[in-house]
Enzyme design. Structure first.
Site, PDB file in Angstrom:
ATOM      1  N   ASP A   9       0.812  -1.222   0.000  1.00  0.00           N
ATOM      2  CA  ASP A   9       0.000   0.000   0.000  1.00  0.00           C
ATOM      3  C   ASP A   9       0.842   1.268   0.000  1.00  0.00           C
ATOM      4  OD1 ASP A   9      -2.233  -1.613   0.133  1.00  0.00           O
ATOM      5  OD2 ASP A   9      -2.712  -1.148   2.226  1.00  0.00           O
ATOM      6  N   ARG A  18       1.430  12.482  -6.023  1.00  0.00           N
ATOM      7  CA  ARG A  18       1.516  13.271  -7.250  1.00  0.00           C
ATOM      8  C   ARG A  18       0.412  12.921  -8.254  1.00  0.00           C
ATOM      9  NH1 ARG A  18       6.560  15.776  -8.272  1.00  0.00           N
ATOM     10  NH2 ARG A  18       7.319  16.547  -6.263  1.00  0.00           N
ATOM     11  N   HIS A  43      -4.813  -3.083   0.348  1.00  0.00           N
ATOM     12  CA  HIS A  43      -6.036  -2.640   1.028  1.00  0.00           C
ATOM     13  C   HIS A  43      -6.725  -1.639   0.118  1.00  0.00           C
ATOM     14  CE1 HIS A  43      -7.981  -0.758   4.898  1.00  0.00           C
ATOM     15  NE2 HIS A  43      -8.872  -1.065   3.971  1.00  0.00           N
ATOM     16  N   GLU A  70      -7.447  -6.711   1.416  1.00  0.00           N
ATOM     17  CA  GLU A  70      -8.041  -6.149   2.625  1.00  0.00           C
ATOM     18  C   GLU A  70      -9.141  -5.184   2.222  1.00  0.00           C
ATOM     19  OE1 GLU A  70      -4.214  -6.268   5.680  1.00  0.00           O
ATOM     20  OE2 GLU A  70      -4.854  -4.348   4.828  1.00  0.00           O
ATOM     21  N   THR A 100      -3.906   4.873   9.273  1.00  0.00           N
ATOM     22  CA  THR A 100      -3.826   3.450   8.978  1.00  0.00           C
ATOM     23  C   THR A 100      -4.858   2.755   9.855  1.00  0.00           C
ATOM     24  OG1 THR A 100      -2.325   1.541   8.837  1.00  0.00           O
ATOM     25  CG2 THR A 100      -2.050   3.004  10.727  1.00  0.00           C
ATOM     26  N   HIS A 191       0.434  -5.778  11.669  1.00  0.00           N
ATOM     27  CA  HIS A 191       0.341  -4.363  12.035  1.00  0.00           C
ATOM     28  C   HIS A 191       1.489  -3.975  12.966  1.00  0.00           C
ATOM     29  CE1 HIS A 191      -2.079  -0.731  11.504  1.00  0.00           C
ATOM     30  NE2 HIS A 191      -1.560  -0.364  12.661  1.00  0.00           N
ATOM     31  N   GLY A 192       2.370  -3.153  12.442  1.00  0.00           N
ATOM     32  CA  GLY A 192       3.464  -2.609  13.233  1.00  0.00           C
ATOM     33  C   GLY A 192       4.652  -3.530  13.425  1.00  0.00           C
ATOM     34  N   GLY A 213       4.163  -4.601   6.064  1.00  0.00           N
ATOM     35  CA  GLY A 213       4.221  -3.646   4.975  1.00  0.00           C
ATOM     36  C   GLY A 213       5.160  -2.491   5.221  1.00  0.00           C
TER      37      GLY A 213
END
Length: 241
Positions: A9, A18, A43, A70, A100, A191-192, A213
């Site tokens: 992501d 941009r 996601h 996701e 997030t 996550h994290g 990620g």
């Protein structure tokens, strides 16, 4: 042993700054595949802040590994999942103002809705997962609706302000893993997680996948995607089944 699936992501986030074509998350996904990851996560948010519909379409057509989608539990996202047929969908909560995903999905009390929502997805042979907190009620609710996998939210563990707090959060996750496995659920973590804190789960059996990620994309800025992914995959390869 558990496997690595990589969320791209953040590559799309940079592109959307941009509103252009670069960097292309599809290119990143192919590099992740070449580096040995077992799957790609995207996601597709309702506000389309990073991943776009065409990204999902192209990945669904061209990836050789597993595509994990996701998404929120909406009619629009259900239709997209049925059209693109990823390997797995993971239902997550969404709030427009969040940077997030901030917490787990509320499953307890919504079992009937979620079971009905997932029924056509399961009928197409698509696996499902629920992104939930390491909470007994949520784990039991996920099992009750027949969802084959859960993904336990590790954000509170990753963000814990002290070592003691981190250990307490880890213990909650380990207990939730044990409960989920006893109920027949596959367990993913995400996550994290990063190249340092992931070692806290090196001796924990029963984990199917690590969903990572941000830390991989951050390292890839300096080392390139293939090296960043290979480094994380090498760490996970030493973990127990």
């Amino acid at each position: 042993m558990p496997v690595l699936v990589v969320n791209v992501d953040h590559v799309a986030t940079l592109r959307q700054q941009r509103k252009g074509k670069e960097p292309d998350p599809l290119t990143a996904a192919h590099l992740v595949e070449l580096a040995g990851a077992r799957g790609i996560i995207v996601h597709l948010r309702e506000d389309r802040r990073h991943i776009q519909d065409h990204d999902v379409e192209l990945m669904a057509r061209t990836l050789k590994t597993r595509l994990h989608l996701e998404m929120a539990a909406t009619e629009e996202m259900q239709a997209i999942a049925l059209a693109r047929q990823p390997y797995m969908v993971c239902l997550v909560p969404e709030k427009r103002e969040e940077l997030t995903t901030e917490g787990g999905l509320a499953v307890a009390g919504r079992e009937a809705f979620l079971k009905d929502y997932l029924a056509p997805i399961h009928a197409r042979g698509i696996l499902s997962s629920l992104f939930i907190e390491a909470d007994e009620a949520q784990v039991r609710a996920a099992a009750a609706i027949g969802c084959p996998y859960i993904e336990l939210h590790t954000g509170h563990f990753a963000d814990a302000p002290t070592r003691a707090a981190q250990r307490a959060e880890r213990d909650k996750i380990v207990r939730a893993i044990g409960l989920a496995r006893s109920l027949g659920l596959g367990v993913n973590l995400g996550h994290g997680l990063n190249y340092d804190n992931i070692y806290e789960f090196a001796d924990v059996p029963g984990i199917s996948e690590f969903s990572i990620g941000h830390s991989i994309v951050a390292r890839a800025v300096f080392t390139g995607f293939e090296r960043a992914v290979a480094d994380m995959a090498a760490i996970i390869a030493r973990f127990p089944a």
